[in-house]
Design a protein around this motif. Structure first.
Motif, PDB file in Angstrom:
ATOM      1  N   ARG A 109       0.829  -1.209   0.000  1.00 26.60           N
ATOM      2  CA  ARG A 109       0.000   0.000   0.000  1.00 26.60           C
ATOM      3  C   ARG A 109       0.861   1.255   0.000  1.00 26.60           C
ATOM      4  O   ARG A 109       0.484   2.283  -0.568  1.00 26.60           O
ATOM      5  N   LEU A 110       2.027   1.181   0.637  1.00 26.52           N
ATOM      6  CA  LEU A 110       2.929   2.328   0.707  1.00 26.52           C
ATOM      7  C   LEU A 110       3.907   2.376  -0.466  1.00 26.52           C
ATOM      8  O   LEU A 110       4.823   3.197  -0.472  1.00 26.52           O
ATOM      9  N   ASN A 111       3.727   1.461  -1.429  1.00 26.91           N
ATOM     10  CA  ASN A 111       4.582   1.405  -2.617  1.00 26.91           C
ATOM     11  C   ASN A 111       6.035   1.097  -2.255  1.00 26.91           C
ATOM     12  O   ASN A 111       6.962   1.522  -2.934  1.00 26.91           O
ATOM     13  N   ILE A 112       6.239   0.355  -1.176  1.00 27.46           N
ATOM     14  CA  ILE A 112       7.591  -0.043  -0.768  1.00 27.46           C
ATOM     15  C   ILE A 112       7.968  -1.287  -1.560  1.00 27.46           C
ATOM     16  O   ILE A 112       7.415  -2.365  -1.344  1.00 27.46           O
ATOM     17  N   GLN A 113       8.888  -1.119  -2.483  1.00 23.91           N
ATOM     18  CA  GLN A 113       9.311  -2.208  -3.357  1.00 23.91           C
ATOM     19  C   GLN A 113      10.732  -2.626  -2.989  1.00 23.91           C
ATOM     20  O   GLN A 113      11.710  -1.975  -3.350  1.00 23.91           O
ATOM     21  N   THR A 114      10.824  -3.700  -2.250  1.00 27.92           N
ATOM     22  CA  THR A 114      12.119  -4.174  -1.774  1.00 27.92           C
ATOM     23  C   THR A 114      12.052  -5.675  -1.557  1.00 27.92           C
ATOM     24  O   THR A 114      10.960  -6.230  -1.339  1.00 27.92           O
ATOM     25  N   ASN A 115      13.212  -6.340  -1.633  1.00 25.97           N
ATOM     26  CA  ASN A 115      13.217  -7.775  -1.340  1.00 25.97           C
ATOM     27  C   ASN A 115      13.536  -8.033   0.137  1.00 25.97           C
ATOM     28  O   ASN A 115      13.708  -9.165   0.555  1.00 25.97           O
ATOM     29  N   ARG A 116      13.588  -6.959   0.923  1.00 27.72           N
ATOM     30  CA  ARG A 116      13.776  -7.122   2.364  1.00 27.72           C
ATOM     31  C   ARG A 116      12.468  -7.533   3.038  1.00 27.72           C
ATOM     32  O   ARG A 116      11.393  -7.100   2.639  1.00 27.72           O
ATOM     33  N   LEU A 117      12.585  -8.339   4.059  1.00 30.11           N
ATOM     34  CA  LEU A 117      11.443  -8.721   4.874  1.00 30.11           C
ATOM     35  C   LEU A 117      11.326  -7.742   6.038  1.00 30.11           C
ATOM     36  O   LEU A 117      12.329  -7.376   6.653  1.00 30.11           O
ATOM     37  N   TYR A 118      10.098  -7.294   6.314  1.00 33.25           N
ATOM     38  CA  TYR A 118       9.873  -6.455   7.488  1.00 33.25           C
ATOM     39  C   TYR A 118       9.801  -7.377   8.705  1.00 33.25           C
ATOM     40  O   TYR A 118       8.843  -8.132   8.867  1.00 33.25           O
ATOM     41  N   TYR A 119      10.813  -7.303   9.561  1.00 33.94           N
ATOM     42  CA  TYR A 119      10.855  -8.111  10.777  1.00 33.94           C
ATOM     43  C   TYR A 119      10.170  -7.361  11.915  1.00 33.94           C
ATOM     44  O   TYR A 119      10.578  -6.259  12.276  1.00 33.94           O
ATOM     45  N   THR A 120       9.125  -7.957  12.486  1.00 31.33           N
ATOM     46  CA  THR A 120       8.450  -7.317  13.620  1.00 31.33           C
ATOM     47  C   THR A 120       9.263  -7.448  14.902  1.00 31.33           C
ATOM     48  O   THR A 120       9.018  -6.724  15.867  1.00 31.33           O
ATOM     49  N   GLY A 121      10.210  -8.362  14.920  1.00 34.22           N
ATOM     50  CA  GLY A 121      11.088  -8.508  16.078  1.00 34.22           C
ATOM     51  C   GLY A 121      12.347  -9.246  15.699  1.00 34.22           C
ATOM     52  O   GLY A 121      12.375  -9.996  14.716  1.00 34.22           O
ATOM     53  N   ASN A 122      13.412  -9.018  16.464  1.00 37.81           N
ATOM     54  CA  ASN A 122      14.694  -9.679  16.200  1.00 37.81           C
ATOM     55  C   ASN A 122      15.389  -9.927  17.541  1.00 37.81           C
ATOM     56  O   ASN A 122      15.971  -9.021  18.136  1.00 37.81           O
ATOM     57  N   ILE A 123      15.274 -11.159  18.029  1.00 39.67           N
ATOM     58  CA  ILE A 123      15.864 -11.513  19.321  1.00 39.67           C
ATOM     59  C   ILE A 123      17.380 -11.351  19.298  1.00 39.67           C
ATOM     60  O   ILE A 123      18.014 -11.079  20.323  1.00 39.67           O
ATOM     61  N   ASN A 124      17.996 -11.480  18.116  1.00 43.34           N
ATOM     62  CA  ASN A 124      19.457 -11.325  18.027  1.00 43.34           C
ATOM     63  C   ASN A 124      19.900  -9.950  18.519  1.00 43.34           C
ATOM     64  O   ASN A 124      20.942  -9.816  19.161  1.00 43.34           O
ATOM     65  N   VAL A 125      19.110  -8.921  18.215  1.00 44.97           N
ATOM     66  CA  VAL A 125      19.451  -7.579  18.688  1.00 44.97           C
ATOM     67  C   VAL A 125      19.461  -7.560  20.207  1.00 44.97           C
ATOM     68  O   VAL A 125      20.364  -7.013  20.837  1.00 44.97           O
ATOM     69  N   ASN A 126      18.451  -8.177  20.806  1.00 43.09           N
ATOM     70  CA  ASN A 126      18.333  -8.197  22.259  1.00 43.09           C
ATOM     71  C   ASN A 126      19.506  -8.918  22.903  1.00 43.09           C
ATOM     72  O   ASN A 126      20.060  -8.467  23.916  1.00 43.09           O
TER      73      ASN A 126
END
Length: 462
Positions: free
Chosen positions: A351-368
């Motif tokens: 909907r926002l016209n975001i064209q990328t092959n990246r996945l939107y991660y809602t969380g990343n335990i590795n950062v924590n």
């Protein structure tokens, strides 16, 4: 680094992006035209090599007002994306829910969106959402209290430059660990030459909403700081309620201040009869058996004890104690299906016209896992997160604070926020402390969301 992790798998090829689209929704029964700008902010070494990219999704109303207020929002973790704030409270579209309030695959307009009062910028730190740590050797730089805040502060400055909004009033909203980030971003945007970035930009912040204060624990006993949450939760699960929730919680807190606190001060010298009387009152207000409190000397050993003993046969949820899991089933602290990751990638990004092959991660335990919680402040310049807030309020006389707590939150509980603010030395005429019938996200109930957004609107209007 404090921990090592398996080598990451990825199908992505990082290509910086800037994506725009135009939209229309109805807010407060009026049509509102706005555009979305979703863009990367790439951080580089002095020789130009990319280190990390922070991604921000901005919603800006189509208006002739050049310097309208702008609010920057982020979640916590560390390692949690802003998708929760966007899909459940602040965004122009919210995630759809079923008749039981559970999220389902779909988007609906948000009639209470703040876009009629301010522009919204949802910021994801490195490693979550569409933001990426591009050089793993730089994890220590971005996965730390100061590095995390510094990168977000510089994103804000660059956003103001890119969009020519230098004179726009700036507001900040942070949730959970995001309250820590908010305190430190305010310090980074300030003019202290002794700590932080030493770049002394001196950019004022007009107001801050802090959801689920996680930037410091009080030194009072846990049974006292958790009393509002325990009483509200016990009241919620009562089959026959003796009075309204507010009256019940207030009575529990009065007992804690006037009777329980003196009893705890007496310790082992407290007469047995008085100890038993306090244990009975604790059972009345929390649902935890008096035997437990007699065995612990009227103390609460942990939030986990309350989760497992307040409602026999069930484990209460840490983040929203209205939710309960039968004791013969596995309690999952992170819940079940991750519908938001489906909605973000399958519905909102297109909907926002975001064209990328990246996945939107809602969380990343590795950062924590990799995150360093120590700060760089040293010697006489070492400050608590609350002191960063106080310093910001001193620098900016008009700066307002809104502390928001969910009464069913057993993680960043309301009683701790009450105590911390009461002992912080903040100018109380510019501080609002509110508690809502919600969980870790105060907006987890419709009643809580409407009340919270109303308070945010009041902050924006001042």
């Amino acid at each position: 680094m404090s921990a090592s992790l398996p080598e990451a798998f990825s199908l992505e090829e990082f290509i910086p992006g800037n994506f725009e689209a135009k939209h229309e929704i109805t807010v407060k029964e009026k049509k509102l035209l706005f555009r979305s700008v979703s863009e990367d902010f790439v951080f580089r070494t002095p020789d130009g090599a990319p280190e990390a990219s922070l991604f921000a999704i901005s919603y800006m109303a189509e208006t002739e007002e050049k310097y309208r207020p702008v609010m920057f929002l982020w979640n916590g973790g560390p390692g949690s994306a802003t998708s929760t704030l966007q899909l459940e409270c602040f965004g122009p579209w919210l995630i759809e829910t079923d008749e039981n309030g559970k999220p389902r695959y779909g988007l609906k307009e948000n009639p209470d969106c703040l876009l009629d009062q301010c522009d919204l910028v949802f910021v994801d730190p490195a490693g979550v959402g569409l933001s990426r740590l591009l050089n793993p050797e730089k994890a220590g730089k971005y996965y730390s209290v100061d590095g995390d805040a510094r990168s977000v502060a510089f994103l804000i400055i660059e956003w103001l430059r890119r969009h020519e909004r230098w004179n726009s009033p700036i507001y900040i909203t942070g949730e959970s660990y995001g309250t820590v980030r908010a305190c430190r971003v305010i310090a980074e945007l300030g003019r202290s030459p002794y700590s932080e970035s030493r770049m002394v930009p001196g950019i004022p912040v007009r107001g801050v909403a802090l959801i689920g204060w996680a930037a410091g624990e009080s030194n009072q006993p846990l049974v006292l700081s958790m009393m509002p949450a325990m009483a509200a939760t016990h009241w919620y699960h009562m089959e026959e309620k003796p009075c309204g929730q507010e009256e019940f919680v207030n009575a529990a807190c009065d007992f804690a201040r006037k009777e329980l606190l003196p009893a705890l001060y007496e310790g082992d010298s407290l007469p047995e009869e008085e100890k038993k009387r306090c244990a009975e009152k604790l059972q009345e207000y929390t649902g935890v058996s008096q035997d437990y409190f007699l065995n612990t000397g009227l103390q609460l050993r942990s939030a986990g004890d309350f989760q497992k003993q307040a409602l026999p046969g069930y484990t209460l949820d840490l983040y929203d104690a209205r939710l309960k899991t039968p004791e013969n089933e596995t309690y999952r602290i992170l819940g079940g299906d991750n519908v938001p990751i489906q909605v973000m990638n399958g519905l909102l990004l297109p909907r926002l016209n975001i064209q990328t092959n990246r996945l939107y991660y809602t969380g990343n335990i590795n950062v924590n896992v990799l995150f360093h919680m120590d700060t760089e402040d040293v010697g006489e310049y070492k400050r608590t997160h609350m002191e960063c807030l106080a310093d910001g309020m001193e620098r900016t006389p008009g700066m307002k604070l809104l502390f928001a707590s969910g009464l069913y939150d057993l993680c960043t509980h309301a009683g701790n926020t009450r105590y911390m603010v009461a002992h912080a030395g903040l100018p109380r005429d510019r501080v609002t402390v509110r508690e809502y019938p919600g969980g870790h996200g105060v907006y987890s109930t419709e009643e809580g969301k409407k009340a919270f957004l109303s308070d945010v609107r009041q902050m924006l209007a001042k």
